[in-house]
Design a protein around this motif. Sequence first.
Motif, mmCIF file in Angstrom:
data_model
loop_
_atom_site.group_PDB
_atom_site.id
_atom_site.type_symbol
_atom_site.label_atom_id
_atom_site.label_comp_id
_atom_site.label_asym_id
_atom_site.label_seq_id
_atom_site.Cartn_x
_atom_site.Cartn_y
_atom_site.Cartn_z
ATOM 1 N N SER A 1 -6.439 -2.726 6.008
ATOM 2 C CA SER A 1 -7.709 -3.759 5.995
ATOM 3 C C SER A 1 -6.919 -4.771 6.509
ATOM 4 O O SER A 1 -8.338 -5.789 6.799
ATOM 5 N N PHE A 2 -6.222 -5.936 5.948
ATOM 6 C CA PHE A 2 -5.603 -7.033 6.124
ATOM 7 C C PHE A 2 -5.325 -7.254 7.552
ATOM 8 O O PHE A 2 -6.523 -8.463 8.680
ATOM 9 N N TYR A 3 -4.760 -6.435 8.307
ATOM 10 C CA TYR A 3 -4.589 -6.145 9.721
ATOM 11 C C TYR A 3 -5.564 -6.041 10.526
ATOM 12 O O TYR A 3 -5.638 -5.942 12.170
ATOM 13 N N ALA A 4 -6.743 -5.567 9.850
ATOM 14 C CA ALA A 4 -8.158 -5.005 11.195
ATOM 15 C C ALA A 4 -9.205 -6.573 10.983
ATOM 16 O O ALA A 4 -10.506 -6.591 11.214
ATOM 17 N N LEU A 5 -8.626 -7.321 10.103
ATOM 18 C CA LEU A 5 -9.892 -8.349 10.194
ATOM 19 C C LEU A 5 -9.707 -8.956 11.449
ATOM 20 O O LEU A 5 -8.236 -9.272 12.300
ATOM 21 N N LYS A 6 -10.051 -10.318 12.218
ATOM 22 C CA LYS A 6 -10.622 -11.043 12.546
ATOM 23 C C LYS A 6 -8.968 -12.313 12.595
ATOM 24 O O LYS A 6 -9.469 -12.727 11.524
ATOM 25 N N ARG A 7 -7.935 -12.865 13.593
ATOM 26 C CA ARG A 7 -7.132 -13.362 13.206
ATOM 27 C C ARG A 7 -7.500 -15.354 13.309
ATOM 28 O O ARG A 7 -7.538 -16.001 12.355
ATOM 29 N N ASN A 8 -8.346 -15.372 13.899
ATOM 30 C CA ASN A 8 -8.714 -16.308 14.286
ATOM 31 C C ASN A 8 -10.189 -16.819 13.466
ATOM 32 O O ASN A 8 -11.382 -17.789 13.610
ATOM 33 N N ALA A 9 -10.667 -15.744 12.727
ATOM 34 C CA ALA A 9 -11.950 -15.747 11.726
ATOM 35 C C ALA A 9 -12.408 -17.534 11.443
ATOM 36 O O ALA A 9 -10.586 -17.673 10.794
ATOM 37 N N ALA A 10 -12.869 -18.475 11.164
ATOM 38 C CA ALA A 10 -13.686 -18.964 10.411
ATOM 39 C C ALA A 10 -12.802 -18.665 8.918
ATOM 40 O O ALA A 10 -13.006 -17.802 8.189
ATOM 41 N N PRO A 11 -12.244 -19.727 8.069
ATOM 42 C CA PRO A 11 -11.947 -19.269 6.477
ATOM 43 C C PRO A 11 -13.210 -19.624 5.539
ATOM 44 O O PRO A 11 -13.816 -19.973 6.268
ATOM 45 N N GLY A 12 -12.917 -18.955 4.401
ATOM 46 C CA GLY A 12 -14.214 -18.971 3.793
ATOM 47 C C GLY A 12 -13.895 -20.712 2.639
ATOM 48 O O GLY A 12 -13.582 -20.789 3.104
ATOM 49 N N GLN B 1 -13.349 -5.835 0.922
ATOM 50 C CA GLN B 1 -14.817 -5.213 1.711
ATOM 51 C C GLN B 1 -14.272 -4.397 2.845
ATOM 52 O O GLN B 1 -14.999 -3.162 2.754
ATOM 53 N N GLN B 2 -13.694 -4.517 3.075
ATOM 54 C CA GLN B 2 -12.790 -3.872 4.135
ATOM 55 C C GLN B 2 -12.303 -2.528 3.658
ATOM 56 O O GLN B 2 -12.494 -1.567 4.542
ATOM 57 N N ALA C 1 -0.601 -14.062 5.908
ATOM 58 C CA ALA C 1 0.446 -13.566 5.794
ATOM 59 C C ALA C 1 2.020 -13.267 5.265
ATOM 60 O O ALA C 1 2.546 -12.618 5.311
ATOM 61 N N THR C 2 1.768 -14.493 5.361
ATOM 62 C CA THR C 2 2.918 -15.067 4.426
ATOM 63 C C THR C 2 3.175 -14.797 3.412
ATOM 64 O O THR C 2 2.461 -14.730 2.225
ATOM 65 N N GLY C 3 3.998 -13.530 3.191
ATOM 66 C CA GLY C 3 4.390 -13.674 1.874
ATOM 67 C C GLY C 3 3.688 -12.369 1.552
ATOM 68 O O GLY C 3 3.025 -12.029 0.354
ATOM 69 N N LEU C 4 2.414 -11.518 2.521
ATOM 70 C CA LEU C 4 2.037 -10.868 2.624
ATOM 71 C C LEU C 4 2.404 -9.468 1.471
ATOM 72 O O LEU C 4 0.653 -8.897 0.838
ATOM 73 N N GLU C 5 2.733 -8.752 1.602
ATOM 74 C CA GLU C 5 3.722 -7.618 0.354
ATOM 75 C C GLU C 5 3.058 -8.594 -0.712
ATOM 76 O O GLU C 5 2.707 -7.488 -1.476
ATOM 77 N N ASP C 6 3.949 -9.429 -1.127
ATOM 78 C CA ASP C 6 3.443 -9.570 -2.890
ATOM 79 C C ASP C 6 2.113 -10.323 -3.316
ATOM 80 O O ASP C 6 1.930 -10.035 -4.409
ATOM 81 N N ARG C 7 1.466 -10.655 -2.184
ATOM 82 C CA ARG C 7 0.121 -11.117 -2.343
ATOM 83 C C ARG C 7 -0.866 -9.613 -2.303
ATOM 84 O O ARG C 7 -1.354 -9.672 -3.334
ATOM 85 N N LEU C 8 -0.387 -8.758 -1.043
ATOM 86 C CA LEU C 8 -1.514 -7.198 -1.385
ATOM 87 C C LEU C 8 -1.013 -7.285 -2.469
ATOM 88 O O LEU C 8 -1.811 -6.273 -3.869
ATOM 89 N N LYS C 9 -0.146 -6.525 -3.268
ATOM 90 C CA LYS C 9 0.779 -6.098 -4.912
ATOM 91 C C LYS C 9 -0.225 -6.315 -5.523
ATOM 92 O O LYS C 9 -1.121 -6.226 -6.962
#
Length: 255
Positions: free
Chosen positions: A54-65, A125-126, A75-83
């Motif tokens: 789901s993370f990799y399906a997101l638009k990489r240049n989308a505006a942040p919330g 959500q994705q 994406a920095t430290g992705l695996e720890d964040r997803l865990k």
Amino acid sequence: MTKENIVESNTRPTQSGERVSQGFDGVRERARKNKQERFTALLHHVTPGLLRESFYALKRNAAPGVDGVTWEEYATGLEDRLKDLHGRVHRGAYQAQPSKRRWIPKANGKQRPLGIAALEDKIVQQAVVTVLNAIYEEDFRGFSYGFRPGRGQHMALDALDVAIKRKRGNQWRQAARGEITIIRCADDAILGFERQDEAERYLRERKEHLREYGLERNEDKTRLIRFGRLCMPIRTLASTPDAIWGHIQGKNRMQ
């Protein structure tokens, strides 16, 4: 009576070669066979692997919330964040953040509200959409497009082109004497009627039908127009009726 379904997860490899839990084939099969069955145990399908996809399906240049976090930063430290995210989702500690409100100008001078979700909320959500699609894709008709996997608005335009220029597209008849072609994209629709009287009757009856559900037509987007081989300069409508009456429809929630 609600019947609880716990569908066993199968596995399939991702692009990285890691095998992740994907039990969607079983979900789709049950949804297809029993339209009345209610699924009450689907959270186990939200796996770390699905969150990663789901993370990799997101638009990489989308505006942040409102969190201000960009795709590259997450994406920095992705695996720890997803865990961590997976753990919060499954123990009930995850809470969605408010969406950032932005206004987009429209051609008619009005503005369209746009909600920009925080990045973690987009991931969740994705993932949830992926799970629910396995159920609800079995209910959609062939003439439905928009916000569906592999059936976007461009495919709806292609179907309309086929219906007008070459042959009738998705056909649906219900107490009609002539042919009816329906192409729906999200909450908008184009309906082609072979007979003018049936198009006019549909407009009248549809207005009352929507009112029963607290809805009303968007009159600015609703048109009854004549199109077909005898009233268009393009002469390639060999298999379409000489005159098709089209209803282009949009809907608004009643205030």
